[in-house]
Design a protein around this motif. Sequence first.
Motif, short mmCIF file in Angstrom:
data_model
loop_
_atom_site.label_atom_id
_atom_site.label_comp_id
_atom_site.label_asym_id
_atom_site.label_seq_id
_atom_site.Cartn_x
_atom_site.Cartn_y
_atom_site.Cartn_z
N LEU A 761 36.15 45.82 23.78
CA LEU A 761 36.72 45.51 24.67
C LEU A 761 35.05 45.69 25.63
O LEU A 761 35.63 45.50 27.43
CB LEU A 761 37.07 46.72 25.16
N ASP A 762 34.07 45.79 26.27
CA ASP A 762 33.16 45.82 26.63
C ASP A 762 32.86 44.45 26.57
O ASP A 762 32.17 44.15 25.14
CB ASP A 762 31.82 46.81 25.51
N ASN A 763 32.66 43.55 27.49
CA ASN A 763 32.25 42.90 27.81
C ASN A 763 30.23 42.01 27.18
O ASN A 763 30.25 41.47 27.51
CB ASN A 763 32.23 41.93 29.00
N SER A 764 29.88 43.00 27.11
CA SER A 764 28.36 43.22 27.20
C SER A 764 27.81 42.68 25.67
O SER A 764 26.62 42.60 25.59
CB SER A 764 27.65 43.52 27.89
N THR A 766 28.84 40.75 23.25
CA THR A 766 28.39 39.70 22.34
C THR A 766 26.87 39.69 22.55
O THR A 766 26.43 39.29 22.07
CB THR A 766 29.56 38.73 22.94
N ASP A 767 26.96 39.34 23.81
CA ASP A 767 25.07 39.31 24.42
C ASP A 767 24.01 39.96 23.93
O ASP A 767 23.14 39.82 23.31
CB ASP A 767 24.56 38.99 25.86
N GLN A 798 41.16 39.79 23.13
CA GLN A 798 39.30 40.46 22.50
C GLN A 798 38.99 39.98 21.40
O GLN A 798 38.59 40.32 20.78
CB GLN A 798 39.92 41.77 23.41
N GLU A 801 38.63 36.81 20.36
CA GLU A 801 37.89 36.51 20.75
C GLU A 801 36.39 36.80 20.35
O GLU A 801 35.21 36.28 19.65
CB GLU A 801 37.25 36.72 22.53
#
Length: 915
Positions: A761-764, A766-767, A798, A801
């Motif tokens: 759930l943490d967007n950062s 993947t980067d 999510q 994704e």
Amino acid sequence: MEKMINKANYNSFAQLTDIATTSNGIDKLLEIVCELCASPRANIFEFSNNNTRFSTTYQYSKNPELVFQPDLLKDEPVEQIEWFFESFQKTEAVFTENVEELKVIHPATYSILKSRNIESMLAVPMIIDNTLIGFVGIDNPQAEINKAVLDLLHMYSTFVARSILILTLSRENEFLKTHDPLTMAFNRRAFELRIEQINQEQSLGIVFCDISELKKTNRYQGYKHGNKLLYKLSEALIHIFHDHPVYRTGSDEFVILCSNISQYDFDYNISVLKRYISQNKQHVSVGTCYKSVHAIVNIMDLLSLAERDMFKDKANYYCNIDPLSGRSRERRLLNNSLRNNSSDIIDSKDRCSIKFSNNSILKHFVNSNYFDMDVFINSMSMAEHYPYFGDMQNNTFYASEPIRKILGISHPIIKNLLSVWENFIPYKEELAMYKADIQDILVNKKEYHDLRYKVRDLNGNEFWVHCFGIIKWDKEKTKPLFFSGAVSKLSHSFTIDPVTALPKEQLASVKITEYHRNNKRPAYIGFKINNFEEINELRGRSTANSLLKDISKVIVRQYESKVDLYRLDGLRFMVIIPSEYSHEITEIGMGIKNIIKKLYNEYNIAVRFPCVMGIIEQVNYGISSLDIISNVISLIEVAKASPETDIVYYTQMVQNHKNKNLMMMALSRDVADDFRNFYTVIQPVVSSKTHKVVSGELLLRWRYEGENISPMTFIPMLEQQGLIIPVGKWIFEQAVSHCKRMLTLKPDFYLNFNISYHQILDNSLTDYMKSTLEQWQLNPDRLVAELTETHYNDHPTQLSEFIDMCKNINMRVALDDFGVGYSSLDLLLQYHSDIVKLDRSLVTRMTASEKSNDFITSIVYACHKFGKTVCVEGVETQEEAQMVTEAGCDVIQGYYFHKPIDVMQVYELLSQENV
Ligand code: C2E
Ligand code: CA
Ligand code: CA
């Protein structure tokens, strides 16, 4: 060559003279070293943690772009380079001309060097005053390493070591100028500096915290304990007010200055703080004050408002320690005056100026004799019931009414109270003990009095009392000034158990205190007899009581000469074993168990486990008798949970019963402190056909107070606190760096790591993953992300994704724990996965029944149909291994082959299997 050295020599001496002791200077030294050895890169490695870890602390490289440097090494276990030490001890450098030589003999070192593209390496020890502090590592040296070069290198390394030492010292010095070394909070000086700089145009929240009764703690439980409290509070404050500085402004006082904070955030932090305090035994008084952006208020005024608020809280605390019932009127009066006039406390440090509205005798006494408010309040909080206090110089005391009743004296002011009291202690030994204690106070300048004994009042009634008092001495400790204390009446049944005639808890506490006073540390057995409700019900009370009586009688008869037996509450008992017999403790314990078993038999009571038992062999210094008893009681509870264990030892229980709150705090502290106490292990996974290692699963470990806590306990805590996000990133980095190194030993190896569903759930995330892979130049197809199916349906978007991202970068995905919960073949197909991991529960079911055997076989069949690899987890026996192999699974993970092991051991395993 000769020439080159000469030139380097000359140049470097010229430079050495310029080098100041700055990190810049160290860089210069490394540059010289690189030049001397014709090396592209040199590093400094320092040892830490008692030489058990090492880290890169400085790095110099000529052209960073050309040199692949995935990362600095950080807190690596020295075992990886242990073989360096043999040479280092002889002040010799280690030179490896070709790292391939290390592959088999030193696989761990090999994997580090190789993964950093190092083909040859020179390590020169840094030694100061005969102590090894680290080494200089020179990568791929091209120059000839002859004696002259080595001599120079040794000299440089000594110079580097000195510079580092000076730098460290000056850094520490800088730190101590503004920090309190005990608590790591900022110190008073930093506070004053900050106050001067505070900007009037900002919002500001001020918090004052004061540990209640710290002095008392220091006095009665030792400074160590007091320091621990301070440290704990400071740690909590730093955690709660993370971005805002915490200052230790006095011995027991902290101030937090929160600038640029909204009222909402400030209030929220305060509520967290208050919750923390209320969950802790130790009381902390808190005062706060908030100023919004626009208010123009003098900072000093704000500070004193917050301080006042704190004193109010403190006064309230002292007034509410015990319920008012059973308290003297005098005390209530004092409390009331405190409540109404809290600011008086501030200037009542020496002589009390509090107004006593109604009691003129008390008022007169307090005003005309020495009176110390702090001591008075402290003594009141240590004991309940009947207070007394007095001026030690003119030996005049004020006694509360119940005390006067015992003495048969009506006037509250009593001359020479301490000797008058002697006449009411009827038993010789106890009187001697009382006198000895008073003597001890006067001669040895003791500061408190704490005894339990029997008192006989004028009517001949006898009862037990707890008599407690604090003595205030003058500064030079030549004369006692003030004595304040309280007498509490102890009820009879609390001392002797009427059924067994055994002494009870309170007397056990007296006994323990006595042992401690004589500097003795006995050992303890706690036990509980079982199934008593049933016995009561089926055989009647009197039989049950007679069994109890017999048990006590026989134990006492058998062990009287060695130990003391006490009945605690209910059916729990405690045995105190003096140290001269503590080596027999297990024998005594088993003896007691046998006595109980035999008596149950004699009474014809068929119970499988008549008694559960725990042993505490050693207690810490400074632990109170009450804490010991409560430890014995909780130990019995632990023993109850596993009645088949003969005796549970205290050390075994610690892990299960650590306080959850403290653990949560420690977790977040450790995360903030650069993942201190976290480490990872790897469980090798083998091929079902060859039984050779093909991959591994990275598992997280955490040490708390010296013990390993199960991930089943701490991972949910990390998730609950949101800490799994940073920890998950750290785990990923561990996975990448370990995998990179393992590949040097086994190029087709792959490593699994776990992803918690909170992380996706943490967007950062993947980067972060992409950049870490990039930095280490690791091909993602060597990694496998394990996702647990329990949460597959919670966040389908999510999840999809995340899985797509893995697929895009060629990282494989494993469906973990299949077989737990609602596993269905549908789910297996709904999301993409490369590997399916069958949970251990399927394996255990499989050995039990033929049907589930078919079940596994069909899952394996289905998975294979869809091109998935099947891994079976938790294979513990040869039988299981054979069965899962027959069922067609591809790889096996289980204790039968390998338990989770240290990364070092994996290197060894891989190098052995691949020779
Ligand atoms: P898991 O992912 O299912 O990990 C496998 C667990 O099974 C490990 O327990 C492993 O030691 C254990 N195991 C392996 N072989 C056997 C066997 O033959 N018999 C038995 N009885 N057990 C076996 P561990 O290390 O205690 O980890 C427990 C769980 O904690 C993991 O279950 C996972 O859910 C979680 N965990 C561990 N490390 C991490 C991590 O780095 N990140 C996340 N998010 N969770 C982790
Ligand atoms: Ca797993
Ligand atoms: Ca699993």
